[in-house]
Design a protein around this motif. Structure first.
Motif, PDB file in Angstrom:
ATOM      1  N   ILE A 257      32.737 -65.194  39.100  1.00 47.13           N
ATOM      2  CA  ILE A 257      33.706 -64.204  39.589  1.00 47.13           C
ATOM      3  C   ILE A 257      34.697 -63.861  38.477  1.00 47.13           C
ATOM      4  N   ASN A 258      35.182 -64.876  37.765  1.00 48.05           N
ATOM      5  CA  ASN A 258      36.126 -64.642  36.673  1.00 48.05           C
ATOM      6  C   ASN A 258      35.499 -63.789  35.571  1.00 48.05           C
ATOM      7  N   ARG A 259      34.229 -64.030  35.300  1.00 43.31           N
ATOM      8  CA  ARG A 259      33.526 -63.240  34.283  1.00 43.31           C
ATOM      9  C   ARG A 259      33.384 -61.789  34.725  1.00 43.31           C
ATOM     10  N   GLU A 260      33.093 -61.587  35.995  1.00 45.48           N
ATOM     11  CA  GLU A 260      32.969 -60.225  36.517  1.00 45.48           C
ATOM     12  C   GLU A 260      34.305 -59.493  36.446  1.00 45.48           C
ATOM     13  N   VAL A 261      35.377 -60.188  36.775  1.00 45.91           N
ATOM     14  CA  VAL A 261      36.716 -59.592  36.693  1.00 45.91           C
ATOM     15  C   VAL A 261      37.024 -59.235  35.238  1.00 45.91           C
ATOM     16  N   HIS A 262      36.734 -60.157  34.339  1.00 45.89           N
ATOM     17  CA  HIS A 262      36.976 -59.908  32.918  1.00 45.89           C
ATOM     18  C   HIS A 262      36.143 -58.726  32.429  1.00 45.89           C
ATOM     19  N   LEU A 263      34.894 -58.669  32.849  1.00 49.25           N
ATOM     20  CA  LEU A 263      34.031 -57.557  32.478  1.00 49.25           C
ATOM     21  C   LEU A 263      34.604 -56.233  32.973  1.00 49.25           C
ATOM     22  N   GLY A 264      35.136 -56.228  34.179  1.00 50.33           N
ATOM     23  CA  GLY A 264      35.772 -55.018  34.713  1.00 50.33           C
ATOM     24  C   GLY A 264      36.938 -54.575  33.856  1.00 50.33           C
ATOM     25  N   HIS A 265      37.745 -55.522  33.389  1.00 50.84           N
ATOM     26  CA  HIS A 265      38.875 -55.193  32.510  1.00 50.84           C
ATOM     27  C   HIS A 265      38.385 -54.635  31.173  1.00 50.84           C
ATOM     28  N   VAL A 266      37.356 -55.249  30.631  1.00 47.83           N
ATOM     29  CA  VAL A 266      36.804 -54.790  29.354  1.00 47.83           C
ATOM     30  C   VAL A 266      36.237 -53.385  29.500  1.00 47.83           C
ATOM     31  N   GLU A 267      35.528 -53.124  30.586  1.00 50.73           N
ATOM     32  CA  GLU A 267      34.971 -51.791  30.810  1.00 50.73           C
ATOM     33  C   GLU A 267      36.075 -50.749  30.951  1.00 50.73           C
ATOM     34  N   ALA A 268      37.141 -51.098  31.670  1.00 44.73           N
ATOM     35  CA  ALA A 268      38.263 -50.167  31.836  1.00 44.73           C
ATOM     36  C   ALA A 268      38.914 -49.868  30.485  1.00 44.73           C
TER      37      ALA A 268
END
Length: 85
Positions: A9-20
Motif C-alpha cells: 500500500i505504501n509503495r502504491e501511495v508513493h507511486l501515485g505521488h511520483v506519477e503526479a
C-alpha cells in the motif's frame, strides 16, 4: 503478511505521488517549451525587421513590401512559405 500488505500500500501511495510529480514536470516542460519557441520566433522576426530597416536605409527608393521573414525564393521568385506553427 500484514507487513507485506502495508508495504504494498505504501509503495502504491508513493507511486501515485511520483506519477503526479511527473505530470506536473511534463506540464512545466511543455509550458517552458512553448515560451521558448515564442521567444525564438520573436527574436527571428526582430532580426529580420532590423535587417530590412538597414536595406531600406541604404536604398530608400527600394520597395521592400514584398519581403517577409516567412517568404523564400523559388526559381528566382519570392513566394510565401507555410510555417509549421
Amino acid at each position: 503478511m500484514a507487513w507485506l500488505e502495508e508495504r504494498s500500500i505504501n509503495r502504491e501511495v508513493h507511486l501515485g505521488h511520483v506519477e503526479a510529480e511527473l505530470l506536473q514536470q511534463a506540464k512545466r516542460f511543455e509550458e517552458t517549451e512553448a515560451e521558448l519557441t515564442g521567444d525564438a520566433i520573436d527574436a527571428y522576426d526582430a532580426g529580420f525587421k532590423d535587417a530590412l530597416a538597414q536595406v531600406t536605409y541604404a536604398h530608400p527608393e527600394m520597395d521592400t513590401s514584398p519581403f517577409a521573414a516567412s517568404n523564400r525564393v523559388v526559381n528566382r521568385h519570392i513566394v510565401s512559405r507555410l510555417l509549421p506553427f
